[in-house]
Design an enzyme around this catalytic site. Structure first.
Site, PDB file in Angstrom:
ATOM      1  N   SER A  65     -19.941  11.560  -7.865  1.00 32.77           N
ATOM      2  CA  SER A  65     -19.273  12.067  -9.418  1.00 32.77           C
ATOM      3  C   SER A  65     -19.620  10.752  -9.696  1.00 32.77           C
ATOM      4  O   SER A  65     -19.713   9.579  -9.151  1.00 32.77           O
ATOM      5  CB  SER A  65     -17.759  11.564  -9.163  1.00 32.77           C
ATOM      6  OG  SER A  65     -17.398  13.529  -9.418  1.00 32.77           O
TER       7      SER A  65
HETATM    8  N1  SAH Z   1     -15.636  13.522  -5.881  1.00 33.49           N
HETATM    9  C1  SAH Z   1     -16.626  14.529  -5.288  1.00 33.49           C
HETATM   10  C2  SAH Z   1     -17.393  15.152  -5.759  1.00 33.49           C
HETATM   11  C3  SAH Z   1     -18.771  15.943  -5.326  1.00 33.49           C
HETATM   12  S1  SAH Z   1     -19.123  17.055  -6.466  1.00 33.49           S
HETATM   13  C4  SAH Z   1     -17.587  12.556  -5.480  1.00 33.49           C
HETATM   14  O1  SAH Z   1     -17.325  12.457  -5.539  1.00 33.49           O
HETATM   15  O2  SAH Z   1     -18.453  12.804  -4.417  1.00 33.49           O
HETATM   16  C5  SAH Z   1     -17.784  18.216  -6.419  1.00 33.49           C
HETATM   17  C6  SAH Z   1     -17.632  18.677  -4.103  1.00 33.49           C
HETATM   18  O3  SAH Z   1     -16.872  19.994  -4.821  1.00 33.49           O
HETATM   19  C7  SAH Z   1     -18.949  19.925  -3.504  1.00 33.49           C
HETATM   20  O4  SAH Z   1     -19.346  18.866  -3.010  1.00 33.49           O
HETATM   21  C8  SAH Z   1     -18.698  21.744  -3.951  1.00 33.49           C
HETATM   22  O5  SAH Z   1     -18.900  21.558  -2.373  1.00 33.49           O
HETATM   23  C9  SAH Z   1     -17.371  21.058  -3.772  1.00 33.49           C
HETATM   24  N2  SAH Z   1     -16.435  22.150  -3.914  1.00 33.49           N
HETATM   25  C10 SAH Z   1     -16.577  23.486  -5.142  1.00 33.49           C
HETATM   26  N3  SAH Z   1     -15.975  24.300  -4.698  1.00 33.49           N
HETATM   27  C11 SAH Z   1     -14.950  24.007  -4.210  1.00 33.49           C
HETATM   28  C12 SAH Z   1     -14.107  24.932  -3.382  1.00 33.49           C
HETATM   29  N4  SAH Z   1     -12.926  26.193  -3.967  1.00 33.49           N
HETATM   30  N5  SAH Z   1     -13.108  24.376  -2.570  1.00 33.49           N
HETATM   31  C13 SAH Z   1     -13.698  23.039  -1.761  1.00 33.49           C
HETATM   32  N6  SAH Z   1     -14.971  22.275  -2.190  1.00 33.49           N
HETATM   33  C14 SAH Z   1     -15.465  22.840  -3.678  1.00 33.49           C
END
Ligand code: SAH
Length: 216
Positions: A65
């Site tokens: 993010s």
């Molecule tokens: N907080 C992270 C954001 C990554 S993007 C950072 O700053 O790096 C969002 C993440 O949510 C992705 O890695 C994606 O695989 C995950 N995601 C999407 N749907 C999900 C679910 N149902 N359960 C767990 N993770 C999920």
């Protein structure tokens, strides 16, 4: 290998100044962003971009993010020392580390196994050993560890998952981007002491989607 040089620290101070200019004013959030070496949460190829206020690609087609988004969500969540916080979407672990720096007891779920495994190693090597990470489906939450003081969702959900609201303590709060793929509204879900919920809509953002089940 895991170096945090004066150059990185200098770039990070500039990022913090930018975040303040964009309206982030919670001192603890600012301090935590100032401490977490974001460049270590990204692929080497993007090292020089680590302290720009931008989202970047990580493994499994996901993104780390934008720092402003992390600061914005963390400021709304306002985790207090010792509070139990559930994060949906571990991804790179950057938001996870910021929450840990704030003193929260973090439980984080990721549906992509390679991300879950890689980020676990990274968090350990950066000494975020008390953070608990799980490979699973965030829609299910973590009933075995519920209830949580607060929940933060870092992927875009089409609707507010009631399962997660159930895992909040009365008086608890969830911060979740809600809406279609193109754009989501950052939403505050307050669970009142009588169990009723209040929903407050904030600014627009664009996240990768929250998808059901573990990725195969
Ligand atoms: N907080 C992270 C954001 C990554 S993007 C950072 O700053 O790096 C969002 C993440 O949510 C992705 O890695 C994606 O695989 C995950 N995601 C999407 N749907 C999900 C679910 N149902 N359960 C767990 N993770 C999920």
């Amino acid at each position: 290998m895991l170096q945090d040089t004066f150059r990185h620290q200098g770039l990070r101070r500039q990022l913090v100044v930018q975040l303040k200019e964009k309206g982030i004013d919670n001192e603890l959030v600012i301090e935590s962003i100032g401490k977490v070496p974001r460049h270590l949460f990204m692929d080497n190829a993007f090292l020089e971009y680590a302290y720009q206020d931008k989202a970047f690609p990580i493994a499994c087609g996901q993104t780390i993010s934008q720092p402003y988004t992390v600061a914005y969500q963390t400021q709304l969540l306002d985790p207090k020392k010792g509070e139990k916080v559930l994060e949906i979407g571990t991804g790179s672990g950057y938001q996870t580390a910021v929450l840990a720096e704030m003193g929260a007891k973090v439980f984080s779920i990721e549906r992509h196994k390679p991300l879950h495994e890689g980020t676990r190693k990274l968090l350990d090597s950066l000494n975020y050993v008390s953070v608990k990470t799980f490979y699973g489906d965030g829609f299910k939450g973590l009933p075995a560890f519920a209830p949580f003081d607060k929940i933060i969702v870092t992927c875009g959900a089409e609707m507010i998952p009631m399962n997660l609201v159930e895992q909040l303590k009365p008086g608890g709060m969830m911060i979740i981007p809600v809406g279609p793929l193109a754009e989501q509204t950052m939403t505050i879900v307050l669970k009142k002491s009588n169990g009723e919920t209040e929903v407050i809509e904030m600014d627009k953002f664009r996240f990768v989607p929250m998808l059901s089940d573990k990725a195969r």
